[in-house]
Design an enzyme around this catalytic site. Structure first.
Site, short mmCIF file in Angstrom:
data_model
loop_
_atom_site.label_atom_id
_atom_site.label_comp_id
_atom_site.label_asym_id
_atom_site.label_seq_id
_atom_site.Cartn_x
_atom_site.Cartn_y
_atom_site.Cartn_z
N GLY A 50 -41.64 -50.40 72.62
CA GLY A 50 -43.04 -50.17 72.91
C GLY A 50 -43.30 -50.37 74.39
N GLN A 55 -48.21 -52.10 81.70
CA GLN A 55 -46.84 -52.47 82.05
C GLN A 55 -46.22 -51.54 83.08
OE1 GLN A 55 -45.65 -52.83 77.69
NE2 GLN A 55 -44.38 -54.40 78.67
N CYS A 96 -40.34 -58.83 75.46
CA CYS A 96 -41.32 -58.02 76.17
C CYS A 96 -40.69 -57.54 77.48
CB CYS A 96 -42.56 -58.85 76.44
SG CYS A 96 -43.86 -57.94 77.30
N LEU A 97 -40.86 -56.25 77.75
CA LEU A 97 -40.31 -55.70 78.99
C LEU A 97 -40.95 -56.31 80.23
CD1 LEU A 97 -40.13 -51.93 77.95
CD2 LEU A 97 -38.22 -53.55 78.13
N HIS A 138 -48.33 -55.80 68.97
CA HIS A 138 -47.84 -56.23 70.28
C HIS A 138 -48.45 -55.35 71.38
CE1 HIS A 138 -44.45 -57.84 72.92
NE2 HIS A 138 -44.87 -56.81 73.62
N GLU A 139 -48.45 -54.02 71.16
CA GLU A 139 -48.96 -53.11 72.19
C GLU A 139 -50.48 -53.21 72.31
OE1 GLU A 139 -46.85 -52.02 74.29
OE2 GLU A 139 -45.21 -52.64 73.00
N HIS A 142 -51.25 -56.09 74.43
CA HIS A 142 -51.10 -55.76 75.86
C HIS A 142 -52.38 -55.12 76.40
CE1 HIS A 142 -47.19 -56.59 77.55
NE2 HIS A 142 -46.59 -56.13 76.48
#
Length: 152
Positions: A50, A55, A96-97, A138-139, A142
């Protein structure tokens, strides 16, 4: 040709990761369509499952879900909203990226119902569970300035 976008990470990019995000107007502009394609390319190369617009430095309510390894082609979720969540929660290790090397067991609702718009402008209401439910939550977190570190 798609562009590999620069991933924003903690601690240096905390401001953009925490800033409010703007809803996207439909029909999509050429610029947003290009951003979506570049984000799909970036999340696949990262590799990640994701990727939210903040991000990659864009404060927009847009994310990409990339579950290609499970047979689901990457798709954009535009202006997503969680409509309902199950009372039952399950735990899953998440990374997480934007926080390289950080993993935590996160408890989230097991099932969610999420409304979003697709790239073609169609409204979708998706009821899902398991991994897809976790990735969607999760997204959406964000897009609300919430990171997994806040949940642990």
């Amino acid at each position: 040709m798609f562009k590999l976008l620069k991933l924003r990470t903690l601690p240096s990019d905390e401001k953009i990761l925490r800033s409010p995000n703007v809803e996207i107007s439909l029909p999509l502009s050429h610029e947003i369509k290009n951003l979506i394609e570049d984000m799909k390319f970036t999340v696949q190369k990262a590799p990640g499952i994701g990727l939210a617009a903040p991000q990659v430095g864009k404060n927009l309510t847009l994310a990409i879900i990339n579950l290609q390894e499970f047979g689901v082609e990457p798709f954009a979720i535009i202006n997503p909203k969680v409509l309902s969540k199950s009372i039952k929660k399950t735990e899953m290790e998440e990374g997480c990226l934007s926080i390289p090397g950080y993993f935590a067991k996160i408890r989230r609702p097991a099932r969610v119902e999420v409304e979003f718009w697709r790239e073609d402008g169609r409204r979708v209401v998706m009821k899902t569970d398991k991994l897809l439910a976790k990735v969607l939550q999760h997204e959406v977190d964000h897009l609300n300035g919430v990171l997994i570190r806040d949940k642990h």
